[in-house]
Design a protein around this motif. Sequence first.
Motif, mmCIF file in Angstrom:
data_model
loop_
_atom_site.group_PDB
_atom_site.id
_atom_site.type_symbol
_atom_site.label_atom_id
_atom_site.label_comp_id
_atom_site.label_asym_id
_atom_site.label_seq_id
_atom_site.Cartn_x
_atom_site.Cartn_y
_atom_site.Cartn_z
ATOM 1 N N PRO A 144 0.816 -1.218 0.000
ATOM 2 C CA PRO A 144 0.000 0.000 0.000
ATOM 3 C C PRO A 144 0.854 1.275 0.000
ATOM 4 N N GLU A 145 1.955 1.258 0.715
ATOM 5 C CA GLU A 145 2.815 2.447 0.745
ATOM 6 C C GLU A 145 3.376 2.759 -0.639
ATOM 7 N N ILE A 146 3.843 1.750 -1.328
ATOM 8 C CA ILE A 146 4.389 1.964 -2.677
ATOM 9 C C ILE A 146 3.287 2.445 -3.613
ATOM 10 N N ARG A 147 2.100 1.829 -3.532
ATOM 11 C CA ARG A 147 0.985 2.260 -4.384
ATOM 12 C C ARG A 147 0.625 3.719 -4.108
ATOM 13 N N TYR A 148 0.569 4.092 -2.825
ATOM 14 C CA TYR A 148 0.240 5.471 -2.461
ATOM 15 C C TYR A 148 1.319 6.432 -2.963
ATOM 16 N N ARG A 149 2.592 6.097 -2.720
ATOM 17 C CA ARG A 149 3.684 6.973 -3.184
ATOM 18 C C ARG A 149 3.663 7.135 -4.699
ATOM 19 N N ASN A 150 3.486 6.031 -5.420
ATOM 20 C CA ASN A 150 3.437 6.101 -6.890
ATOM 21 C C ASN A 150 2.287 6.989 -7.354
ATOM 22 N N LEU A 151 1.118 6.828 -6.729
ATOM 23 C CA LEU A 151 -0.045 7.638 -7.100
ATOM 24 C C LEU A 151 0.206 9.109 -6.812
ATOM 25 N N THR A 174 -7.741 0.857 3.807
ATOM 26 C CA THR A 174 -8.597 1.677 4.660
ATOM 27 C C THR A 174 -8.055 3.109 4.737
ATOM 28 N N PRO A 175 -8.920 4.057 5.082
ATOM 29 C CA PRO A 175 -8.435 5.438 5.288
ATOM 30 C C PRO A 175 -7.366 5.508 6.382
ATOM 31 N N GLU A 176 -7.476 4.651 7.396
ATOM 32 C CA GLU A 176 -6.474 4.634 8.463
ATOM 33 C C GLU A 176 -5.100 4.234 7.920
ATOM 34 N N THR A 177 -5.083 3.293 6.993
ATOM 35 C CA THR A 177 -3.812 2.885 6.376
ATOM 36 C C THR A 177 -3.186 4.068 5.640
ATOM 37 N N ILE A 178 -3.996 4.813 4.907
ATOM 38 C CA ILE A 178 -3.467 5.983 4.195
ATOM 39 C C ILE A 178 -2.951 7.016 5.189
ATOM 40 N N ARG A 180 -1.698 6.459 8.185
ATOM 41 C CA ARG A 180 -0.413 5.959 8.704
ATOM 42 C C ARG A 180 0.704 6.166 7.673
ATOM 43 N N ILE A 181 0.404 5.873 6.424
ATOM 44 C CA ILE A 181 1.408 6.051 5.363
ATOM 45 C C ILE A 181 1.800 7.523 5.264
ATOM 46 N N ARG A 182 0.818 8.402 5.290
ATOM 47 C CA ARG A 182 1.119 9.847 5.195
ATOM 48 C C ARG A 182 1.990 10.297 6.366
ATOM 49 N N ARG A 183 1.653 9.854 7.571
ATOM 50 C CA ARG A 183 2.471 10.232 8.744
ATOM 51 C C ARG A 183 3.886 9.709 8.584
ATOM 52 N N LYS A 184 4.031 8.471 8.142
ATOM 53 C CA LYS A 184 5.365 7.880 7.959
ATOM 54 C C LYS A 184 6.160 8.662 6.922
ATOM 55 N N LEU A 185 5.522 9.072 5.848
ATOM 56 C CA LEU A 185 6.231 9.788 4.780
ATOM 57 C C LEU A 185 6.604 11.208 5.178
ATOM 58 N N GLU A 186 5.894 11.774 6.170
ATOM 59 C CA GLU A 186 6.204 13.138 6.635
ATOM 60 C C GLU A 186 7.419 13.174 7.537
ATOM 61 N N ILE A 187 7.780 12.036 8.094
ATOM 62 C CA ILE A 187 8.929 11.969 9.042
ATOM 63 C C ILE A 187 10.226 12.221 8.336
#
Length: 187
Positions: A144-151, A174-178, A180-187
């Motif tokens: 999911p993280e790779i899919r989100y980053r690519n998008l 899930t929206p919660e997964t997105i 979490r991914i956004r928080r991780k990418l902001e670090i």
Amino acid sequence: MKDFNSYLDNLDYSLVKDLFHEKGKQRIYHKKDFFIRQNEISRFAEWVENGTFQYTYIDGEGEEHIVGYAFTNEFVCDYSSLMRSGLSLVNIQAITECSVYEISRHDIIEYWETDMKTQRFGRHVAESLFEMVYERLLDSYCTPEIRYRNLMERCPNLKEVVPLKSIASFLGVTPETISRIRRKLEI
């Protein structure tokens, strides 16, 4: 939304856009109006002058999944249903106020059959749609993280147009997964 629908990247659609303006009739969709519902026969294609449509699929358990979008300066239709006169596999609904030019299946097929150049173009459209769907299928095997980053790399402004829960549905998480991914990418 540039770069979301990759089938648009490699072809010059100006002649087809002209066809929609010449033969089409202008229509306005209000937010939440349906262009087509799942299990109806698609008889029209539209060129989006302004606005955004969302494609959804209702599975056998009644769950709704977002499977695509059409934005300004793009086509909107269930291409498979349109070309084979079969039942639509998706709902297509306006999520903003939309202005479109609509042409019939007959008009688009007549255009594809004008000469070898338009037949070839029609084949290229179908091949480009297939390639985009194939890439999305292969993308589904990524995390999911790779899919989100690519998008987000492809469409950085998508999150300004589409709510977080819709992006999550499109990515199959899930929206919660997105979140979490956004928080991780902001670090």
